[in-house]
Design a protein around this motif. Structure first.
Motif, PDB file in Angstrom:
ATOM      1  N   SER A 150       0.869  -1.173   0.000  1.00  0.00           N
ATOM      2  CA  SER A 150       0.000   0.000   0.000  1.00  0.00           C
ATOM      3  C   SER A 150       0.907   1.224   0.000  1.00  0.00           C
ATOM      4  CB  SER A 150      -0.883   0.011   1.258  1.00  0.00           C
ATOM      5  OG  SER A 150      -0.080   0.235   2.400  1.00  0.00           O
ATOM      6  N   THR A 151       0.332   2.368  -0.182  1.00  0.00           N
ATOM      7  CA  THR A 151       1.135   3.595  -0.170  1.00  0.00           C
ATOM      8  C   THR A 151       2.004   3.642   1.088  1.00  0.00           C
ATOM      9  OG1 THR A 151      -0.863   4.630  -1.026  1.00  0.00           O
ATOM     10  CG2 THR A 151       0.964   6.088  -0.495  1.00  0.00           C
ATOM     11  N   THR A 152       1.323   3.445   2.220  1.00  0.00           N
ATOM     12  CA  THR A 152       2.009   3.590   3.496  1.00  0.00           C
ATOM     13  C   THR A 152       3.090   2.527   3.658  1.00  0.00           C
ATOM     14  OG1 THR A 152      -0.115   4.377   4.366  1.00  0.00           O
ATOM     15  CG2 THR A 152       1.597   3.831   5.967  1.00  0.00           C
ATOM     16  N   VAL A 153       2.751   1.291   3.330  1.00  0.00           N
ATOM     17  CA  VAL A 153       3.736   0.207   3.439  1.00  0.00           C
ATOM     18  C   VAL A 153       4.924   0.489   2.513  1.00  0.00           C
ATOM     19  CG1 VAL A 153       4.132  -2.233   2.882  1.00  0.00           C
ATOM     20  CG2 VAL A 153       2.104  -1.557   4.175  1.00  0.00           C
ATOM     21  N   ASN A 159       1.683  17.684   3.535  1.00  0.00           N
ATOM     22  CA  ASN A 159       1.515  16.318   3.039  1.00  0.00           C
ATOM     23  C   ASN A 159       0.445  15.564   3.822  1.00  0.00           C
ATOM     24  OD1 ASN A 159       1.846  13.975   1.553  1.00  0.00           O
ATOM     25  ND2 ASN A 159       4.055  13.888   1.793  1.00  0.00           N
ATOM     26  N   PHE A 160      -0.017  14.500   3.219  1.00  0.00           N
ATOM     27  CA  PHE A 160      -1.023  13.607   3.798  1.00  0.00           C
ATOM     28  C   PHE A 160      -0.463  13.004   5.101  1.00  0.00           C
ATOM     29  CE2 PHE A 160      -3.693   9.777   3.753  1.00  0.00           C
ATOM     30  CZ  PHE A 160      -4.899  10.280   3.285  1.00  0.00           C
ATOM     31  N   PRO A 161      -1.287  12.900   6.143  1.00  0.00           N
ATOM     32  CA  PRO A 161      -0.763  12.480   7.455  1.00  0.00           C
ATOM     33  C   PRO A 161      -0.012  11.146   7.446  1.00  0.00           C
ATOM     34  CG  PRO A 161      -3.064  13.167   7.631  1.00  0.00           C
ATOM     35  CD  PRO A 161      -2.702  13.261   6.188  1.00  0.00           C
ATOM     36  N   THR A 162      -0.472  10.167   6.655  1.00  0.00           N
ATOM     37  CA  THR A 162       0.170   8.852   6.740  1.00  0.00           C
ATOM     38  C   THR A 162       1.653   8.915   6.414  1.00  0.00           C
ATOM     39  OG1 THR A 162      -0.353   6.508   6.374  1.00  0.00           O
ATOM     40  CG2 THR A 162      -0.188   7.863   4.404  1.00  0.00           C
ATOM     41  N   ASP A 163       2.037   9.773   5.479  1.00  0.00           N
ATOM     42  CA  ASP A 163       3.454   9.903   5.121  1.00  0.00           C
ATOM     43  C   ASP A 163       4.252  10.417   6.321  1.00  0.00           C
ATOM     44  OD1 ASP A 163       1.961   9.701   2.732  1.00  0.00           O
ATOM     45  OD2 ASP A 163       3.577  10.603   1.574  1.00  0.00           O
ATOM     46  N   ILE A 164       3.669  11.367   7.009  1.00  0.00           N
ATOM     47  CA  ILE A 164       4.361  11.968   8.160  1.00  0.00           C
ATOM     48  C   ILE A 164       4.448  10.942   9.304  1.00  0.00           C
ATOM     49  CG2 ILE A 164       4.314  13.876   9.830  1.00  0.00           C
ATOM     50  CD1 ILE A 164       4.883  14.709   6.871  1.00  0.00           C
ATOM     51  N   PHE A 177       8.965  10.630  -4.089  1.00  0.00           N
ATOM     52  CA  PHE A 177       7.693  11.323  -4.298  1.00  0.00           C
ATOM     53  C   PHE A 177       6.511  10.392  -4.072  1.00  0.00           C
ATOM     54  CE2 PHE A 177      10.471  14.187  -6.715  1.00  0.00           C
ATOM     55  CZ  PHE A 177      10.051  15.411  -6.200  1.00  0.00           C
ATOM     56  N   ASP A 178       5.529  10.909  -3.369  1.00  0.00           N
ATOM     57  CA  ASP A 178       4.242  10.247  -3.187  1.00  0.00           C
ATOM     58  C   ASP A 178       3.355  10.686  -4.359  1.00  0.00           C
ATOM     59  OD1 ASP A 178       1.557   9.786  -2.531  1.00  0.00           O
ATOM     60  OD2 ASP A 178       1.911   9.984  -0.380  1.00  0.00           O
ATOM     61  N   LEU A 179       3.002   9.746  -5.221  1.00  0.00           N
ATOM     62  CA  LEU A 179       2.264  10.097  -6.444  1.00  0.00           C
ATOM     63  C   LEU A 179       0.767   9.785  -6.355  1.00  0.00           C
ATOM     64  CD1 LEU A 179       4.787   8.811  -9.171  1.00  0.00           C
ATOM     65  CD2 LEU A 179       4.734  11.031  -8.001  1.00  0.00           C
ATOM     66  N   CYS A 180       0.248   9.642  -5.133  1.00  0.00           N
ATOM     67  CA  CYS A 180      -1.168   9.269  -4.975  1.00  0.00           C
ATOM     68  C   CYS A 180      -2.114  10.149  -5.782  1.00  0.00           C
ATOM     69  CB  CYS A 180      -1.569   9.334  -3.512  1.00  0.00           C
ATOM     70  SG  CYS A 180      -1.046   7.895  -2.587  1.00  0.00           S
ATOM     71  N   HIS A 181      -1.852  11.442  -5.789  1.00  0.00           N
ATOM     72  CA  HIS A 181      -2.755  12.346  -6.500  1.00  0.00           C
ATOM     73  C   HIS A 181      -2.253  12.731  -7.872  1.00  0.00           C
ATOM     74  CE1 HIS A 181      -6.232  13.137  -4.036  1.00  0.00           C
ATOM     75  NE2 HIS A 181      -5.450  12.803  -3.023  1.00  0.00           N
ATOM     76  N   SER A 182      -1.132  12.178  -8.288  1.00  0.00           N
ATOM     77  CA  SER A 182      -0.635  12.568  -9.610  1.00  0.00           C
ATOM     78  C   SER A 182      -0.695  11.417 -10.613  1.00  0.00           C
ATOM     79  CB  SER A 182       0.773  13.156  -9.514  1.00  0.00           C
ATOM     80  OG  SER A 182       1.686  12.243  -8.971  1.00  0.00           O
ATOM     81  N   THR A 189      -3.489   3.029  -5.919  1.00  0.00           N
ATOM     82  CA  THR A 189      -4.056   2.780  -7.248  1.00  0.00           C
ATOM     83  C   THR A 189      -5.580   2.888  -7.245  1.00  0.00           C
ATOM     84  OG1 THR A 189      -4.072   0.419  -6.775  1.00  0.00           O
ATOM     85  CG2 THR A 189      -2.154   1.270  -7.936  1.00  0.00           C
ATOM     86  N   TYR A 190      -6.117   3.347  -6.108  1.00  0.00           N
ATOM     87  CA  TYR A 190      -7.590   3.398  -6.026  1.00  0.00           C
ATOM     88  C   TYR A 190      -8.146   4.788  -6.299  1.00  0.00           C
ATOM     89  CZ  TYR A 190      -6.055   4.657  -1.282  1.00  0.00           C
ATOM     90  OH  TYR A 190      -5.401   5.224  -0.225  1.00  0.00           O
ATOM     91  N   LYS A 191      -7.281   5.778  -6.537  1.00  0.00           N
ATOM     92  CA  LYS A 191      -7.777   7.129  -6.828  1.00  0.00           C
ATOM     93  C   LYS A 191      -7.923   7.266  -8.354  1.00  0.00           C
ATOM     94  CE  LYS A 191      -6.115   8.795  -2.425  1.00  0.00           C
ATOM     95  NZ  LYS A 191      -5.012   9.336  -1.641  1.00  0.00           N
ATOM     96  N   HIS A 192      -7.045   8.054  -8.991  1.00  0.00           N
ATOM     97  CA  HIS A 192      -7.203   8.240 -10.441  1.00  0.00           C
ATOM     98  C   HIS A 192      -7.037   6.948 -11.242  1.00  0.00           C
ATOM     99  CE1 HIS A 192      -7.641  12.614 -10.536  1.00  0.00           C
ATOM    100  NE2 HIS A 192      -6.777  12.647  -9.538  1.00  0.00           N
TER     101      HIS A 192
END
Ligand SMILES: *Cc1c(COP(=O)(O)O)cnc(C)c1O
Length: 425
Positions: A100-103, A128-133, A209-214, A234-237
């Motif tokens: 997952s992103t976080t993992v 940034n999104f809290p999980t990254d921090i 880079f966290d590409l969740c929104h890109s 992979t569940y967003k765009h």
């Protein structure tokens, strides 16, 4: 201008739209306008088919599904990695679909963050999104370092966006690694990934880079930019489905580094079933995997990525920019008296895939939108994210959403609701 405000103008834009046929590939609830594809993308028929085909291979082959069928499970993560590569401008071997992103951020930090001498700090930002921090702080603690001292968070000047110069100024010689988003999740600002990478490389700092929104929203050239690492959901765009398996990119310069969090799926595929207690890691990004892949949560991605291959990310981006530009025009014109602030960057270069509106009554405006069958996304305390998605939304829907917003404000429909968020968003 008056012409631009008409419904007919929106319909004309739809007629000229080169991507219009993809809308029929998605499950869209009749009567609803879904503008939340940046939080959870909709199901496509092709994603559904690839999931059903995965189930079918289980039905038919049992254990032999690992090597048999159209998509042998043993190689599925690598296959999806290859299919994602063009979306981020990477070599297929540099990409793996796993975790997952976080993992994946944990894996990247566990593998490549090596505090040494003076270079101990991780540079991030306050938007940034809290999980990254959380992940960064916990990794620092694992290393016995105090996050108060070793995590540097670049401040935003306006509360919405980051100035790349401020980030570069913070790349001092006590920084080991930088972790930033490609597109900020609130304002949708696109960071200059190329420029930031260049600055980091010149200073001997690694950059992720966290590409969740890109990913799936804008094109990337990670290899050309020489980015060290990237990770994304992979569940967003990308429309992979709730909890879909995520992705990771490792620049080939780093191939051969032992995974920080190893498991038997980190193995070189030819050695994995030798069952040795000494790991021979895969020679590419595949080494970042840990255990058995979550195949049922990865399967929809295959169909979904095929749509992107066909439609082309450049065309997706072109339409997306057109839609958000059109939406801003309508907002400026129709909603000027209602205290909304367009808080996303307006420049094409800096604007991601969604519109970010601020309003003191945002929570209850979102509830009123839902009552009108428009699905937005509330971000506390006062943000409304609206994402017209190139693959399945229309210009006419953009027109309708602005109209509905105007009605909600004019008739004060939002006052029926409490100005409080629900548990999710
Ligand atoms: C959505 C999102 C995440 C989510 O992380 P998961 O591990 O997939 O839950 C992380 N970072 C950013 C920037 C996001 O937008």
């Amino acid at each position: 201008m008056a012409e631009k405000l008409s419904r007919e103008y929106a319909q004309q834009l739809d007629q000229q739209d080169e991507l219009k046929r993809y809308r029929d590939e998605f499950y869209i609830q009749p009567g609803t306008i879904y503008f939340d594809g940046n939080s959870l993308g909709l199901l496509s028929k092709r994603a559904e088919e690839s999931l059903l085909s995965m189930l079918d291979s289980w039905k038919k082959f049992g254990i032999d599904g690992w090597l048999k069928g159209d998509n042998p499970w043993f190689y599925f993560s690598e296959k999806l990695g290859e299919k994602s590569a063009s979306l981020i401008g990477a070599d297929p071997k540099e990409v793996i679909v796993t975790g997952s992103t976080t993992v994946n951020l944990h894996q990247i930090l566990s593998t490549f963050y090596k505090p040494e001498g003076k270079r101990t700090k991780i540079l991030a930002d306050e938007l940034n999104f809290p999980t990254d921090i959380y992940a960064i702080k916990s990794q620092l603690r694992i290393h016995g370092l105090d996050p108060e001292e070793h995590l540097i968070q670049v401040k935003s000047r306006d509360g919405q966006t980051l100035d790349e110069n401020d980030i570069i100024d913070a790349m001092t010689d006590d920084v080991a690694m930088v972790v930033l988003a490609g597109v900020l999740y609130r304002s949708g600002q696109i960071l200059d990934m190329e420029g930031l990478t260049k600055a980091a490389r010149e200073r001997g700092i690694l950059i992720a880079f966290d590409l969740c929104h890109s990913i799936g929203s804008i094109p990337h050239s990670l290899s050309d930019w020489d980015v060290d690492f990237a990770f994304w959901c992979t569940y967003k765009h990308l429309n992979g489905g709730p909890g879909a398996v995520a992705g990771m990119y490792v620049n080939k310069r780093h191939f051969g580094t032992s995974p920080g969090l190893a498991g038997w799926f980190s193995s070189d595929k030819n050695k994995q079933f030798d069952m040795e207690h000494e790991l021979t890691a895969a020679p590419d990004a595949g080494a970042m995997q840990m255990g058995t892949p979550h195949l049922l949560s990865a399967a929809p991605l295959l169909g979904s990525l095929e749509i992107f291959e066909e439609a082309g990310i450049e065309r997706v981006r072109e339409k997306s920019l057109k839609m958000t530009d059109y939406m801003m025009t309508l907002i400026d014109d129709e909603l000027s008296e209602f205290d909304f602030t367009v808080a996303n960057p307006r420049d094409d270069e800096k604007r991601g895939g969604h519109i970010f509106l601020e309003h003191p009554e945002a929570a209850r405006i979102c509830k009123a939108l839902k009552e009108n069958n428009v699905i937005p996304d509330f971000r506390t305390p006062n943000g409304i994210r609206l994402a017209p998605v190139a693959l399945y939304n229309t210009f006419e829907e953009v027109w309708q959403v602005v109209r509905i917003l105007k009605k909600i404000m004019t008739d004060e429909e939002y006052k029926k609701f409490e100005n409080k968020r629900d548990v999710v968003a």
